[in-house]
Design a protein around this motif. Structure first.
Motif, PDB file in Angstrom:
ATOM      1  N   ILE A  29     -12.390  64.276  69.388  1.00 47.77           N
ATOM      2  CA  ILE A  29     -11.129  63.532  69.458  1.00 47.77           C
ATOM      3  C   ILE A  29     -11.230  62.325  68.534  1.00 47.77           C
ATOM      4  N   LEU A  30     -10.302  62.246  67.589  1.00 48.32           N
ATOM      5  CA  LEU A  30     -10.234  61.119  66.662  1.00 48.32           C
ATOM      6  C   LEU A  30      -8.844  60.500  66.714  1.00 48.32           C
ATOM      7  N   SER A  31      -8.791  59.180  66.629  1.00 49.85           N
ATOM      8  CA  SER A  31      -7.526  58.468  66.430  1.00 49.85           C
ATOM      9  C   SER A  31      -7.547  57.879  65.031  1.00 49.85           C
ATOM     10  N   LEU A  69     -15.546  61.561  71.921  1.00 52.83           N
ATOM     11  CA  LEU A  69     -14.705  60.567  71.258  1.00 52.83           C
ATOM     12  C   LEU A  69     -15.366  60.087  69.968  1.00 52.83           C
ATOM     13  N   GLY A  70     -14.623  60.228  68.878  1.00 57.91           N
ATOM     14  CA  GLY A  70     -15.148  59.835  67.577  1.00 57.91           C
ATOM     15  C   GLY A  70     -14.674  58.482  67.102  1.00 57.91           C
ATOM     16  N   GLY A  71     -13.844  57.814  67.914  1.00 56.16           N
ATOM     17  CA  GLY A  71     -13.399  56.477  67.555  1.00 56.16           C
ATOM     18  C   GLY A  71     -12.149  56.472  66.699  1.00 56.16           C
ATOM     19  N   ILE A  72     -11.926  55.334  66.049  1.00 57.34           N
ATOM     20  CA  ILE A  72     -10.722  55.087  65.254  1.00 57.34           C
ATOM     21  C   ILE A  72     -11.071  55.180  63.775  1.00 57.34           C
ATOM     22  N   VAL A  73     -10.254  55.923  63.036  1.00 52.48           N
ATOM     23  CA  VAL A  73     -10.496  56.141  61.614  1.00 52.48           C
ATOM     24  C   VAL A  73      -9.370  55.475  60.819  1.00 52.48           C
ATOM     25  N   PRO A  74      -9.692  54.678  59.802  1.00 53.64           N
ATOM     26  CA  PRO A  74      -8.636  54.065  58.988  1.00 53.64           C
ATOM     27  C   PRO A  74      -7.918  55.103  58.135  1.00 53.64           C
ATOM     28  N   GLU A  83     -15.253  61.553  58.770  1.00 54.28           N
ATOM     29  CA  GLU A  83     -15.264  61.602  60.233  1.00 54.28           C
ATOM     30  C   GLU A  83     -14.835  62.971  60.754  1.00 54.28           C
ATOM     31  N   MET A  84     -13.881  63.604  60.084  1.00 49.89           N
ATOM     32  CA  MET A  84     -13.453  64.930  60.520  1.00 49.89           C
ATOM     33  C   MET A  84     -14.557  65.959  60.316  1.00 49.89           C
ATOM     34  N   ARG A  85     -15.282  65.866  59.213  1.00 54.67           N
ATOM     35  CA  ARG A  85     -16.391  66.807  58.990  1.00 54.67           C
ATOM     36  C   ARG A  85     -17.480  66.621  60.038  1.00 54.67           C
ATOM     37  N   GLN A  86     -17.807  65.377  60.348  1.00 56.40           N
ATOM     38  CA  GLN A  86     -18.827  65.125  61.362  1.00 56.40           C
ATOM     39  C   GLN A  86     -18.395  65.675  62.718  1.00 56.40           C
ATOM     40  N   ALA A  87     -17.121  65.467  63.055  1.00 57.01           N
ATOM     41  CA  ALA A  87     -16.624  65.945  64.342  1.00 57.01           C
ATOM     42  C   ALA A  87     -16.625  67.471  64.404  1.00 57.01           C
ATOM     43  N   LEU A  88     -16.209  68.124  63.331  1.00 58.17           N
ATOM     44  CA  LEU A  88     -16.184  69.585  63.318  1.00 58.17           C
ATOM     45  C   LEU A  88     -17.591  70.171  63.365  1.00 58.17           C
ATOM     46  N   ALA A  90     -20.081  68.894  64.929  1.00 59.71           N
ATOM     47  CA  ALA A  90     -20.663  68.652  66.248  1.00 59.71           C
ATOM     48  C   ALA A  90     -19.893  69.314  67.386  1.00 59.71           C
ATOM     49  N   CYS A  91     -18.651  69.745  67.120  1.00 59.65           N
ATOM     50  CA  CYS A  91     -17.780  70.191  68.205  1.00 59.65           C
ATOM     51  C   CYS A  91     -17.236  71.594  67.951  1.00 59.65           C
ATOM     52  N   ASP A  92     -16.602  72.145  68.981  1.00 58.37           N
ATOM     53  CA  ASP A  92     -16.028  73.489  68.900  1.00 58.37           C
ATOM     54  C   ASP A  92     -14.579  73.478  68.435  1.00 58.37           C
ATOM     55  N   MET A  93     -13.915  72.359  68.554  1.00 66.27           N
ATOM     56  CA  MET A  93     -12.552  72.183  68.064  1.00 66.27           C
ATOM     57  C   MET A  93     -12.324  70.694  67.860  1.00 66.27           C
ATOM     58  N   LEU A  94     -11.261  70.367  67.136  1.00 67.32           N
ATOM     59  CA  LEU A  94     -10.985  68.965  66.823  1.00 67.32           C
ATOM     60  C   LEU A  94      -9.519  68.661  67.073  1.00 67.32           C
ATOM     61  N   VAL A  95      -9.285  67.530  67.732  1.00 65.33           N
ATOM     62  CA  VAL A  95      -7.933  67.017  67.935  1.00 65.33           C
ATOM     63  C   VAL A  95      -7.880  65.627  67.321  1.00 65.33           C
ATOM     64  N   ILE A  96      -6.907  65.408  66.446  1.00 69.63           N
ATOM     65  CA  ILE A  96      -6.782  64.108  65.790  1.00 69.63           C
ATOM     66  C   ILE A  96      -5.342  63.637  65.893  1.00 69.63           C
ATOM     67  N   THR A  97      -5.165  62.367  66.258  1.00 66.29           N
ATOM     68  CA  THR A  97      -3.822  61.799  66.279  1.00 66.29           C
ATOM     69  C   THR A  97      -3.611  61.027  64.992  1.00 66.29           C
ATOM     70  N   ALA A  98      -2.513  61.336  64.321  1.00 58.81           N
ATOM     71  CA  ALA A  98      -2.237  60.741  63.016  1.00 58.81           C
ATOM     72  C   ALA A  98      -1.639  59.355  63.181  1.00 58.81           C
TER      73      ALA A  98
END
Length: 251
Positions: A29-31, A69-74, A83-88, A90-98
């Motif tokens: 999860i990234l914001s 939780l991957g924190g807040i990305v500028p 940050e998206m590559r790191q999350a993918l 490490a995880c099975d799926m990724l949800v990011i709020t734009a």
């Protein structure tokens, strides 16, 4: 099959003490957004606290996944891609709020396109709230870009992210959700060709249960905090009349 208390009791009755189960999926999860700050900080003009990371984490955890939780990305292409590559990884799926701007949403779509094949599958859905949703698959992993507004993010995550969690858990996708029948308290307009999901409060009256719509702005999370459920208006309807029978999906 989800192992409920009854299933566990049944296995015990049969003398089965060990079974193979699915590992809880890890949901990254990234914001994103230059305006987003941690919940413990005091917002300055133009800043907002990160609500989405924590509502989404609670949502997927309740479904049986492990939120990461991957924190807040500028709103910078290099930071978002890293940050998206790191999350993918490490995880099975990724949800990011734009972020809230159109350019930030475009940046999210462009970055998903770089993450792996086939990339972005859908950019925009005819749903209210949640039109600027992004759906993608990157090298076999689902990536879902949610609107930044908290109500939109939570509603859309329920529609698109939770079925992916179910599939990763090995559960049947499309299984019935908890709902209750009620009557609509007022005339409720809708736009033909668009699906609407309307927060409602439920009231018991002498004539039965009544669903009362909550009119809201999609950036106000307390809208859903006050709601008992969501009322669905299908795309082929132009609204619902007062006293119409409705099914309310419980939150």
């Amino acid at each position: 099959t989800r192992l409920r208390p009854a299933e566990i009791g049944g296995l015990s009755a049969l003398g089965i003490t060990r079974v193979s189960v699915s590992r809880p999926p890890r949901v990254g999860i990234l914001s994103s957004g230059d305006e987003v700050i941690p919940p413990g900080d005091s917002p300055q003009y133009g800043q907002i606290r990160d609500v989405n990371s924590y509502t989404l984490a609670a949502l997927v955890a309740r479904r049986g996944a492990n939120p990461v939780l991957g924190g807040i990305v500028p709103d910078r292409a290099d930071a978002l891609e890293r940050e998206m590559r790191q999350a993918l990884d490490a995880c099975d799926m990724l949800v990011i709020t734009a972020g809230s701007s159109a350019s930030a949403r475009d940046l999210t779509a462009q970055t998903i396109q770089k993450m792996g094949a086939p990339g972005v599958l859908v950019h925009g859905v005819n749903v209210k709230p949640g039109k600027p949703t992004i759906l993608g698959v990157c090298d076999g992993k689902a990536v879902i870009g949610l609107p930044g507004n908290p109500v939109s993010a939570l509603v859309i995550a329920g529609l698109f992210a939770l079925p992916v969690v179910d599939r990763l858990l090995g559960l049947k996708v499309g299984r019935p959700e908890a709902s209750i029948s009620a009557r609509l308290s007022i005339n409720l307009a809708s736009q033909a060709g668009r699906e609407d999901f309307v927060p409602v409060r439920l009231f018991q009256t002498p004539d039965g249960l009544v669903a009362d719509p909550i009119f809201y702005k999609s950036n106000l999370i307390f809208t859903l905090a006050r709601a008992d459920g969501l009322l669905h208006i299908p795309a082929d309807a132009t609204g619902l009349p007062v006293n119409a029978p409705v099914d309310v999906k419980l939150l």
